[in-house]
Design an enzyme around this catalytic site. Structure first.
Site, PDB file in Angstrom:
ATOM      1  N   ASP A 378       0.859  -1.176   0.000  1.00 41.37           N
ATOM      2  CA  ASP A 378       0.000   0.000   0.000  1.00 41.37           C
ATOM      3  C   ASP A 378       0.901   1.233   0.000  1.00 41.37           C
ATOM      4  OD1 ASP A 378      -3.040   0.898   1.018  1.00 41.37           O
ATOM      5  OD2 ASP A 378      -1.434   2.259   1.600  1.00 41.37           O
ATOM      6  N   GLU A 421      -4.988   2.643  -3.680  1.00 39.32           N
ATOM      7  CA  GLU A 421      -3.531   2.596  -3.782  1.00 39.32           C
ATOM      8  C   GLU A 421      -2.967   1.287  -3.240  1.00 39.32           C
ATOM      9  OE1 GLU A 421      -4.437   4.789   0.110  1.00 39.32           O
ATOM     10  OE2 GLU A 421      -5.329   4.517  -1.860  1.00 39.32           O
TER      11      GLU A 421
END
Length: 520
Positions: A378, A421
């Site tokens: 992430d 993301e």
């Protein structure tokens, strides 16, 4: 249609077989050329370069003069250069022929002995009586190497040349040994029983090798060397050698001077002749390789023309069905594009969740895996990128992250944009430690990448990684559990300071409250 395609397939198969045969012959002849180079270099080192240093060492020790040190250093440099080149060649072929490594090590030890002897010569602690013992082993190893490699040669003509070359090298080596002991005797040194025995065997070996060369005479250069042995100089050396061995030759300065003069003339003559024979061997190898390449080019050209003609016939035959085939292909491509669109993230080109789940099932059904790992990563504080620079900048970063992931993960790994993301990777047949190594490489690549925006701004981002792994038996129910554990490891990396790789089990399971505290 089938009647046209079947002959084409048969001809294509025959063409492949012909090309494969030509390629095999090319590889064999290229190997012959390389072996010819190695044998010629070994022959030069053993028959010329090393004996030249031995001769210059004798001159340096017995005849002090201003030019002798310079000549000795030049001879030493030539030995070191030829030795380094031969060792490089032996290392190149050592993996294919382990016996070459053995000869390389033996030669290295012998040359190391020469280097140690050089130190004694320079310090004034050496005598000429040691020359044979110091230099002859290295020369003998080179002759042995040529003798071994000649059996590796596939071409019979080149193999016969190397067989003759071995006899030539043995004759030359024996002549050098006989010349050395003859010189020592005529200088007034009393030869030991061992020295006389070596002298006698060298003279006998020389005569035997010369006889073999006479039987297998194969080149003009070789004939000139043999002819020298029948000149007045060659006959005088032969007769004087017999007298020395019989003990009837009386050492004297005039006799020593003539022996030295005639022997040096013989050595120089043989050195030139051996150099010419070496050139002939190398040229033979080049000729064989060039002929094979020419044969291959002609064959490929002929097959290409034939294939072109056959292709034209087939094209004309299938032209009538081309339209239907094209429409069918376009329909299949359209279906495939729709299927890919449903399974692929349009921004990064990676799988989306649906595509990831589908490909995971395919991988699990394809066969049993002994281990599987899941890596989730992430981007750290990615929300700030969108807030400060805009979502277009965020898209640029995400696209580049997708490219980095494709290049840094293994070719068989399954990659997906898991959402926002966050990215997800499935690593088949990969244990936790290996997955962590892959994740660390990706992390370093992301950290070291500059993301250039259209307005000239350069961004840098980092990512946190979580890894989990499971071992056989592996079923579809295992993957969600691994994703959950990798996700928990990701949170561990986030709370440990971000921009790092965390492994499953490195900390206690995060509570719901700590998970709510995660910052984007």
């Amino acid at each position: 249609m089938a009647a046209l395609l079947l002959p084409g397939l048969v001809m294509g198969a025959e063409a492949v077989l012909l090309i494969d045969g030509a390629l095999n012959r090319l590889r064999i002849l290229e190997a012959d050329k390389n072996y010819a180079y190695v044998t010629s270099d070994a022959g030069r080192l053993g028959s010329s370069t090393i004996p030249t240093e031995a001769h210059e060492t004798i001159r340096y020790l017995s005849e002090p003069g201003e030019t002798n040190p310079v000549r000795l250093q030049q001879a030493r440099g030539a030995v070191d250069r030829d030795f380094a080149r031969l060792m490089t060649e032996l290392a190149e072929f050592g993996d294919k022929r382990p016996v070459l490594k053995t000869y390389g090590e033996r030669l290295r030890l012998a040359v190391d002995g020469i280097h140690r002897y050089r130190i004694r010569v320079d310090n004034g602690n050496a005598v000429t009586e040691e020359i044979i013992g110091r230099y002859k082993p290295a020369s003998d190893i080179n002759v042995d190497l040529v003798d071994v490699l000649r059996f590796e040669i596939a071409d019979p003509v080149l193999s016969r040349k190397l067989h003759t070359f071995v006899s030539l090298l043995k004759a030359n080596e024996s002549g050098l040994v006989a010349g050395f002991y003859g010189t020592e005797y005529l200088r007034g040194r009393t030869l030991s029983t061992g020295d006389l025995d070596t002298f006698l065997r060298a003279a006998a070996m020389k005569n035997e090798s010369l006889h073999q060369l006479t039987v297998h005479l194969s080149s003009a250069s070789l004939k000139q060397m043999l002819d020298f042995e029948e000149t007045p100089s060659g006959l005088w050396l032969k007769e004087t050698t017999r007298e020395i061995l019989a003990g009837t030759a009386e050492p004297s300065r005039p006799l020593l001077q003539r022996w030295t003069r005639e022997n040096e003339a013989r050595v120089a003559f043989w050195k030139r002749g051996i150099a010419q024979v070496i050139g002939e061997i190398r040229q033979s190898g080049d000729t064989l390789a060039a002929a094979a390449r020419h044969q291959l080019l002609v064959l490929v050209g002929a097959i290409g023309v034939l294939s072109l003609l056959l292709g034209l016939v087939i094209v004309l035959a299938i032209k009538g069905v081309a339209l239907a085939s094209r429409l069918l292909r376009e329909r299949e491509l359209l279906v495939e594009e729709l299927r890919n669109a449903a399974q692929t993230d349009h921004l990064t080109g990676l799988f989306n969740r649906r595509g990831f789940d589908g490909m995971t099932r395919v991988l699990l059904e394809a066969g049993s895996m002994q281990a599987v790992s899941v890596v989730i990563f992430d981007l750290d504080r990615f929300k700030q990128v969108n807030d400060i620079h805009g979502h277009q900048a965020g898209d640029v970063v995400l696209q580049r992250i997708g490219e980095i992931a494709r290049s840094m993960f293994r070719s068989g790994d399954l990659l997906a944009r898991h959402g926002g993301e966050e990215f997800l990777a499935l690593l088949p047949d990969c244990h936790l430690e290996s997955a962590a190594e892959v994740a660390e490489r990706v992390r370093e690549a992301i950290e070291g990448t500059e993301f250039a925006l259209e307005n000239g701004t350069v961004l840098r981002v980092t990512a946190s990684f979580g890894c989990a792994s499971g071992e056989a038996p592996i079923g579809t129910a295992v993957i969600p559990e691994l994703i959950r554990r990798a996700d928990l490891a990701l949170y561990t990396a986030k709370f440990a300071g971000r921009n790092r790789v965390a492994l499953d089990g490195e900390s206690d399971v995060l509570t719901a409250e700590r998970r709510a505290m995660r910052q984007a």
